[in-house]
Design an enzyme around this catalytic site. Structure first.
Site, mmCIF file in Angstrom:
data_model
loop_
_atom_site.group_PDB
_atom_site.id
_atom_site.type_symbol
_atom_site.label_atom_id
_atom_site.label_comp_id
_atom_site.label_asym_id
_atom_site.label_seq_id
_atom_site.Cartn_x
_atom_site.Cartn_y
_atom_site.Cartn_z
ATOM 1 N N SER A 700 0.801 -1.230 0.000
ATOM 2 C CA SER A 700 0.000 0.000 0.000
ATOM 3 C C SER A 700 0.834 1.280 0.000
ATOM 4 C CB SER A 700 -0.949 0.010 1.202
ATOM 5 O OG SER A 700 -0.226 0.056 2.411
ATOM 6 N N LYS A 743 -6.182 3.840 8.921
ATOM 7 C CA LYS A 743 -5.325 4.815 8.250
ATOM 8 C C LYS A 743 -5.911 6.221 8.318
ATOM 9 C CE LYS A 743 -3.182 1.463 5.132
ATOM 10 N NZ LYS A 743 -3.014 0.994 3.747
#
Length: 803
Positions: A700, A743
């Site tokens: 990611s 996140k």
């Protein structure tokens, strides 16, 4: 004076029989103590001992016999022998073919070495002869009588003595011969016998001899009692066995199976009362019939008895009534946990269905989330709300398939697996069983426990779960299974397919403050003996603890820090009471930000705010770990050198491959990205992710590393309040990622204003709480080209325009 020819043919003088020379050769004895007035055959084999015996035979036939301290010493010196011993006369000598010499020595007198003389060939010493006078007193006569009585009893109990030992003793009339005869006949160690020679008078020697005999008799009597009890036990067991065999034969002759031994009658009653299913009852009665015909001494008896004990101990029909009041269940769940709306709603849905159908199967939930968010305690709350028994099984580190399915009865010490053991602890057929840390199982040569769980957690199969030990089908369909895990991708896919996955995200700061106020602080105040009047916490103090003393998705460390504050307040209160008197009331302590730092010391974590300056080659990414989300700084520098890509910061293989893919995309699209086409020519590109001690991996960060390399290659600074996440392809597409909630939470916590997420993750925003997205501008992007304007766009003005 007598004369004798020596081996050399010369005539030498031999002293009279009653003359003992002052200097004598010494013969060390192994494991033997020689006493006066006794005769003892000595086998002489050492070179030094042969020389000493030869020397004595050539002169006066006198030797000094003393015991060695250790029988392992081959060539004893003066430190290796006892200095107390016996002066003896060699009466016979016989040389053997193998070079050894057998001599018969007669003890003459008790002696003590005063000094050893230097002699290289054998031990030689000056010996002081101890002449012990015999004074007949009443005490001496009484002691001799006591020794005679003890020795008589000793000789009768000890089967190792010669049969004529007592006869030889009774022939002796003098005190000294009797003492030394008894001492030579006792079966004892050299050290114990040596104590007799250390005594200087007959009275002391008799006392020592009486003590040794009394001690030996006591030990021998205890041994005799033990032998008698052992024989009695064997006799009783044999008698019982014979009677049982007779009863069995009579029952077989009469064709009667109704008579049950008393010790098995209770077990038979337990089998009848267990309400076993028909096929299980048939198996139990078959085993019971075999048990009745098995002798209790047989190992098979214990195996069959343990099996039947497990069979009746496991619940087959007993159950608890569920509390189906949905308001009650909601109140219990809210009391125990703040937030966690999704799992709470799922439990309420389950209760609602139970109200309609009364029986529902296949309820297998898996709570996935970071440590400390309340997965295990939520399972306990569910059991309490439903009114069910709760059992926890820890699966962390389990490697053996038999831990789940049990061991077969052919193995020694076999027992059922953890599932059946948990059912026995619960005592009902419908408990809540929490399988903790299901993602931390391992496999080795003993099998794969995760595969064994497939049957347990499959609603279509667990109604006939077969444990290897019980070897009968057991119905687990009425059990409510709940599993917990920290990381979803560590759970095997077939196991995931059998469970309903419920994500428990990390807590927001607001959530942690509320949890501390409602649950943690009241609990710690009670545990530390405090009251609400003694201590209170300000909201800003809790925020300081959360921000600067803990860094976690859950609240476990927060609870530890609050407990530490409570301990220090309790210490201050006790000191104050002892100093000023117990009756004086201590002032209430209001814990504010200053007191937090005074109690907990220097903050453990700095506030990890994103760098406020726009920098070339520095971009902010977002990471997700098993303990929550965090920001990830990516720094890139380009310098002269060999054309290569250097990656540092303890990166995993997947992250390294993402960096390679990003570089390949930039090189193939340099013109579109406004990057010099030869930016990599004779240049070394170095990518570093700070906090190098922490391992990092995953795809990611691909878009973040691509943007950092574009910034360094083009010389354009990246905006400091933009963070991003997403996996990239060689075509520049941005693929979806996991852990979006964590996140976004990390971005909000670290002052980020704009977050770039993959376009395909846009649908996930619907499940994220509004509080998590508060203050964030979330921009879905499909390609790297879509993200460029937000990272390298025109300079923006005031903060108010960046919303």
């Amino acid at each position: 004076m007598k004369h004798k020819l020596s081996h050399s043919g010369k005539e030498q003088a031999v002293p009279p029989d009653d003359t003992i020379p002052a200097v004598l050769p010494v013969l060390p004895l192994r494991d033997v103590v020689m006493f006066p007035t006794t005769q003892y055959p000595v086998m002489v084999g050492r070179v030094s001992s042969l020389r000493a015996a030869t020397y004595a035979m050539d002169r006066h036939r006198m030797v000094f016999l003393c015991a060695q301290k250790s029988s392992l010493t081959e060539e004893p010196g003066k430190e290796d022998v006892y200095w107390e011993g016996t002066v003896g006369r060699i009466s016979q000598i016989q040389k053997l073919p193998n070079g050894l010499m057998k001599i018969l020595v007669e003890g003459i007198a008790q002696g003590t070495v005063t000094s050893f003389l230097p002699n290289a060939e054998f031990l030689e010493a000056e010996v002081s002869v101890l002449d012990v006078p015999v004074e007949h007193t009443h005490e001496l006569d009484a002691l001799l009588h006591r020794v005679t009585t003890l020795f008589t009893e000793y000789a009768e109990l000890n089967g190792n003595l010669p049969e004529d030992a007592l006869v030889g003793y009774e022939r002796l009339t003098e005190v000294k011969p009797r003492i030394y005869y008894v001492a030579s006949q006792i079966v004892q160690s050299v050290e114990v016998k040596q104590n007799i020679l250390r005594q200087q008078t007959l009275k002391e020697q008799l006392y020592e001899l009486a003590r040794i005999l009394a001690s030996e008799l006591e030990v021998m009597k205890i041994e005799k009692d033990i032998d008698l009890k052992v024989h009695e036990g064997i006799h009783r067991a044999q008698k019982k066995f014979l009677l049982q065999e007779q009863i069995r034969v009579l029952q077989d002759e009469l064709g009667s199976d109704e008579v049950v031994p008393p010790e098995l009658a209770k077990l038979k009653q337990q089998i009848d009362d267990a309400k076993l299913p028909p096929e299980v009852m048939e198996k139990a009665m078959e085993e019971f019939s075999k048990l009745r015909k098995t002798p209790p001494q047989s190992p098979e008896f214990g195996v069959s008895r343990n099996y039947l004990d497990w069979m009746v101990a496991v619940p087959w029909d007993k159950r608890t009534e569920d509390n189906l009041n949905i308001d009650h269940v909601k109140r219990i769940l809210d009391e125990d946990h703040f937030g966690l709306e999704k799992p709470k709603d799922r439990i309420l849905e389950h209760i609602a269905v139970l109200n309609l159908v009364k029986e529902i199967r296949g309820q297998i939930l898996c709570f996935v989330g970071p440590p400390g968010v309340g997965k295990t305690s939520l399972g306990k709350s569910i059991a309490r709300a439903l009114g069910r028994k709760f059992v926890r099984i820890s699966l962390g580190g389990v490697r053996d398939e038999a831990e789940i399915h049990g061991h077969r009865r052919t193995y020694i010490g076999s027992m059922p697996g953890k599932v059946i053991q948990s059912m026995r602890r619960a005592g009902v057929v419908n408990p809540v069983i929490l399988m903790d840390e299901v993602d931390k199982m391992a496999m080795d040569f003993r099998g794969d426990p995760a595969s064994a769980l497939l049957e347990v957690l499959d609603p279509e199969q667990n109604s006939s779960f077969n444990d290897h030990y019980l070897d009968v089908d057991y119905d687990l369909s009425r059990v409510m299974f709940i599993t917990t895990a920290n990381v979803r991708y560590n759970i095997p896919l077939p196991l995931q397919d059998r469970m309903e996955m419920i994500e428990l995200p990390g807590y927001l700061e607001y959530d942690k403050v509320e949890i501390a106020k409602r649950h943690i602080i009241p609990k710690q105040i009670k545990e530390h003996g405090l009251t609400d009047e003694m201590i209170s916490f300000e909201t800003k103090a809790l925020q300081k603890i959360i921000q600067q003393y803990t860094r976690e998705a859950g609240v476990r460390n927060l609870e530890r820090e609050i407990a530490s504050v409570c301990r220090k307040v309790a210490k201050d209160i006790v000191f104050s009471r002892q100093k000023n008197g117990k009756k004086q009331k201590h002032a209430s302590v209001a814990v504010d930000e200053k007191r937090v730092e005074a109690y907990l010391g220097v903050p453990k974590f700095r506030e990890k705010r994103a760098d406020r300056r726009d920098r070339v080659g520095s971009v902010i990414g977002l990471a997700w770990t098993s303990v929550g989300g965090d920001i990830l700084n990516v720094d890139v520098t380009i310098m002269d050198g060999a054309e290569k890509l250097t990656l540092t910061g303890q990166l995993g293989d997947v992250m390294k491959e993402s960096a390679q893919a990003a570089l390949s995309y930039i090189r193939s699209n340099a013109k579109r990205l406004k990057v010099p086409p030869a930016f990599y020519s004779k240049k070394e590109i170095h990518i570093h992710l700070p906090e190098g001690a922490i391992p990092k991996d995953g795809p990611s960060a691909g878009v973040t590393m691509a943007m950092a390399m574009i910034s360094a290659a083009s010389g354009r600074p990246a905006h400091n309040d933009v963070a991003m996440t997403g996996e990239i392809t060689l075509r520049g597409n941005i693929l979806p990622i996991g852990g979006l909630n964590e996140k976004l939470l990390a971005a909000q916590r670290n002052g980020i204003r704009t977050v770039l997420i993959p376009k395909e993750n846009e649908k996930d925003l619907a499940e994220i709480q509004a509080k998590v997205m508060e203050g964030l501008t979330i921009v879905p992007v499909a390609t790297i080209m879509d993200a460029l304007p937000y990272v390298f766009g025109p300079e923006r003005g005031s903060k108010s325009s960046r919303r």
